[in-house]
Design a protein around this motif. Sequence first.
Motif, short mmCIF file in Angstrom:
data_model
loop_
_atom_site.label_atom_id
_atom_site.label_comp_id
_atom_site.label_asym_id
_atom_site.label_seq_id
_atom_site.Cartn_x
_atom_site.Cartn_y
_atom_site.Cartn_z
N GLY A 170 0.57 -1.58 -0.01
CA GLY A 170 0.18 0.04 0.21
C GLY A 170 1.04 1.38 0.31
N TYR A 172 4.37 3.59 -2.19
CA TYR A 172 4.34 4.36 -3.36
C TYR A 172 4.23 3.28 -4.82
CZ TYR A 172 6.43 8.24 -0.53
OH TYR A 172 6.30 9.42 0.17
N ILE A 173 5.25 2.56 -4.38
CA ILE A 173 4.84 1.50 -5.88
C ILE A 173 4.02 1.51 -6.07
CG2 ILE A 173 6.21 -1.13 -6.70
CD1 ILE A 173 7.75 0.66 -6.96
N GLU A 176 0.71 3.72 -7.41
CA GLU A 176 1.52 4.64 -8.44
C GLU A 176 1.04 3.85 -9.71
OE1 GLU A 176 4.85 6.72 -8.45
OE2 GLU A 176 4.84 8.29 -6.76
N PRO A 193 -1.40 -4.75 4.83
CA PRO A 193 -1.73 -5.04 6.36
C PRO A 193 -2.52 -4.14 6.74
CG PRO A 193 0.99 -5.10 5.60
CD PRO A 193 0.24 -4.97 4.28
N GLU A 194 -2.37 -2.98 6.61
CA GLU A 194 -2.33 -1.56 7.52
C GLU A 194 -3.42 -1.53 7.40
OE1 GLU A 194 0.06 -1.26 5.23
OE2 GLU A 194 1.97 -1.12 6.54
N ARG A 200 2.85 5.17 5.86
CA ARG A 200 4.57 5.44 6.68
C ARG A 200 3.93 7.21 6.29
NH1 ARG A 200 10.18 4.31 4.77
NH2 ARG A 200 9.62 4.38 2.61
N GLY A 257 5.06 -4.70 -4.25
CA GLY A 257 5.92 -2.71 -3.93
C GLY A 257 5.57 -3.43 -1.94
N ILE A 258 6.76 -3.93 -2.19
CA ILE A 258 6.15 -4.05 -0.14
C ILE A 258 7.62 -3.74 0.49
CG2 ILE A 258 4.64 -6.06 -0.05
CD1 ILE A 258 7.30 -8.12 0.16
N GLY A 259 8.66 -2.89 -0.21
CA GLY A 259 9.76 -2.15 0.62
C GLY A 259 10.65 -2.19 0.24
N ILE A 260 11.61 -1.80 0.43
CA ILE A 260 13.00 -1.64 -0.01
C ILE A 260 14.28 -2.21 1.43
CG2 ILE A 260 13.23 -0.13 -2.43
CD1 ILE A 260 14.51 2.00 -0.81
N GLU A 312 14.52 8.28 1.25
CA GLU A 312 14.46 7.17 0.38
C GLU A 312 13.62 7.46 -1.13
OE1 GLU A 312 11.66 3.19 1.70
OE2 GLU A 312 13.68 2.99 2.56
N HIS A 313 13.99 8.81 -1.24
CA HIS A 313 13.41 10.14 -2.41
C HIS A 313 14.28 10.42 -3.05
CE1 HIS A 313 9.62 9.04 -0.46
NE2 HIS A 313 9.90 9.34 0.57
N TYR A 344 7.18 13.25 -2.90
CA TYR A 344 6.06 13.76 -3.93
C TYR A 344 5.71 12.44 -4.51
CZ TYR A 344 9.19 13.65 -8.37
OH TYR A 344 10.00 12.97 -8.88
P1 NAD Z 1 7.28 1.60 0.72
O1 NAD Z 1 7.97 1.44 2.08
O2 NAD Z 1 6.42 2.86 0.27
O3 NAD Z 1 5.72 1.05 1.23
C1 NAD Z 1 5.76 -0.87 0.81
C2 NAD Z 1 4.56 -1.07 1.89
O4 NAD Z 1 4.46 -2.86 1.41
C3 NAD Z 1 3.89 -0.49 3.00
O5 NAD Z 1 2.98 0.40 2.80
C4 NAD Z 1 2.72 -2.02 3.42
O6 NAD Z 1 1.94 -1.66 2.88
C5 NAD Z 1 3.19 -2.81 2.01
N1 NAD Z 1 3.96 -3.87 3.00
C6 NAD Z 1 4.74 -4.58 3.67
N2 NAD Z 1 4.92 -5.69 4.25
C7 NAD Z 1 3.81 -6.91 3.82
C8 NAD Z 1 3.83 -7.55 3.15
N3 NAD Z 1 4.29 -8.73 3.76
N4 NAD Z 1 2.68 -8.21 2.71
C9 NAD Z 1 1.93 -7.18 1.69
N5 NAD Z 1 2.22 -5.62 1.84
C10 NAD Z 1 3.51 -5.49 2.68
O7 NAD Z 1 8.15 1.01 0.03
P2 NAD Z 1 7.45 0.68 -2.30
O8 NAD Z 1 6.35 1.24 -2.55
O9 NAD Z 1 8.00 -0.57 -2.22
O10 NAD Z 1 8.50 1.22 -3.21
C11 NAD Z 1 9.68 1.22 -2.76
C12 NAD Z 1 10.71 2.43 -3.26
O11 NAD Z 1 10.81 3.18 -3.54
C13 NAD Z 1 10.63 3.44 -1.48
O12 NAD Z 1 11.56 3.91 -1.45
C14 NAD Z 1 9.62 4.25 -2.83
O13 NAD Z 1 10.51 5.42 -1.68
C15 NAD Z 1 10.26 4.49 -3.70
N6 NAD Z 1 8.66 4.55 -4.35
C16 NAD Z 1 8.77 6.13 -4.37
C17 NAD Z 1 8.25 6.80 -5.03
C18 NAD Z 1 7.70 8.09 -4.68
O14 NAD Z 1 8.55 9.06 -3.52
N7 NAD Z 1 6.68 8.50 -5.42
C19 NAD Z 1 7.15 5.91 -5.65
C20 NAD Z 1 7.57 5.00 -6.28
C21 NAD Z 1 9.23 4.49 -5.70
#
Ligand code: NAD
Length: 426
Positions: A170, A172-173, A176, A193-194, A200, A257-260, A312-313, A344
């Motif tokens: 849920g 950024y990825i 978008e 999950p939230e 965040r 898209g579950i983080g980095i 991470e931006h 953004y």
């Molecule tokens: P994120 O940290 O934004 O979101 C991760 C999401 O994963 C959490 O909000 C949660 O909802 C979900 N999650 C966590 N564990 C989970 C699980 N086990 N099962 C299901 N959902 C789970 O990370 P992201 O969206 O993967 O983005 C990756 C990176 O790319 C980040 O560093 C982000 O800042 C960057 N990014 C930024 C932008 C922007 O700034 N506009 C756009 C795209 C990507």
Amino acid sequence: MERGFEYVIVGGGVAAGYAALEFTKRGVSHAQLCIISEEPVAPYERPTLSKKFLHPESPARLPSFHTCVGANEELLTPTWYEEHGIELVLGTRVESVDVGQKTLLTASGETIRYETLIIATGAKALKLEEFGVKGSEAENVCYLRDLADADRLVNVMQSCTGGNAVVIGGGYIAMECAASLVTNKLNVTMVFPEAHCMPRLFTPKIASYYEDYYQSKGVKFIRGTILSSFEFDSNGKVTAVNLRDGSQIPADMVVVGIGIRPNTSLFEGQLTMEKGGIKVNGKLQTSNDSVYAVGDVAVFPVDLCGRIRRLEHVDSARKTAKHVAAVIMEPEKTGEFKYLPLFYSKAFSFSWRFYGDNAGEVVHFGDYLGTKFGAYWINNGHLVGSFLEGGTEDEFEAIANATQLKPAVDDLAEVGRQGLNFAMTG
Ligand code: NAD
Ligand code: FAD
């Protein structure tokens, strides 16, 4: 084989591109700077991958989004690096670094010596396997971190028009990509999950605005649960997603898209780490004098927040990169890195920015039934963070300036009543 450079950047993403431009502006000589990147292409604006790259009509393709066009600077094509005498070693992974010996070893077996090293290795997407779910390798499961991922995502998406896409996450990825999948005529379900999207940063009120809009476009939200496994067909393609709450969603494709996780492993045991990244001081220098870190891997002091942070931006990647080139090329003239965090995003017709720190109490303002609204974060009696959707350039600049000044706020309700005027007239 062995060769040496005055300056070496390991990693060829956003930060590397912006650092290269700044090095040339500050008079770097030919053959002094080398960039080594695992990716086969010159540095590009990574944010494009989840936006214009996925558009069904006239999608962005390289070379149009190489750095540094995202900040209205030059377009640094491979020819630009050649003309400026910058050695671009592409498609080459750095396997190990010895910061004591000031050498690194590449996957092609080359040893490269440096006087000064800049770490710009960014981050990698977290895989479902880390949460005990198998299936990341299936041909219709997509992640999105680099150009190869984006190419793959486009191919899978185009082969599934009219079908079902499940978006895991849920953040950024997820937000978008969900917008792009809808625009590409897929039926989208988001699972996270939230209790609401973008946990965040967004408050429940902000999240609910975007979720309502996404729902009006057909996106379904399944909140408060995560996937437990996939169903596969006989070819190993995912056909459905099983959730921990026992339900099942049919899937022609899945986007995860579950983080980095920051790419720090080359330096574990050699440099001081904190908060999952490489700790640097106000000059972006690590615990080793000859080594600097920028972008997603760097954990640096942010005065406005009163603590060290890893961001991470893209704005922080661009600005830490420019600053490090200044620190290295003109140390006497360059002070500490002073930064106002900027996040953004753009999706559908939305465009929002957030400046500062999302700490403390929140005051919402503006028209949450219309197209322009926002929020202020007040911590210990001072404005520390501002969010605005749908602002003009002047309005975004005003909230940035107001946040930078950290004005005292004793009447939260009054600030809410003034709304954007609080920043515009402040
Ligand atoms: P994120 O940290 O934004 O979101 C991760 C999401 O994963 C959490 O909000 C949660 O909802 C979900 N999650 C966590 N564990 C989970 C699980 N086990 N099962 C299901 N959902 C789970 O990370 P992201 O969206 O993967 O983005 C990756 C990176 O790319 C980040 O560093 C982000 O800042 C960057 N990014 C930024 C932008 C922007 O700034 N506009 C756009 C795209 C990507
Ligand atoms: P990266 O740009 O990730 O570059 C790191 C580079 O290092 C990569 O090329 C990688 O292959 C290379 N590398 C890593 N390890 C090695 C090694 N051992 N040897 C050689 N090379 C190596 N932020 C925003 O603020 N707004 C946005 O709209 C936005 N959209 C985004 C969309 C997507 C799809 C993604 C993935 C991110 C987005 N971000 C956005 C985040 C932003 O792109 C990152 O913060 C930024 O790219 C970080 O820059 P970086 O140079 O530190 O790392």
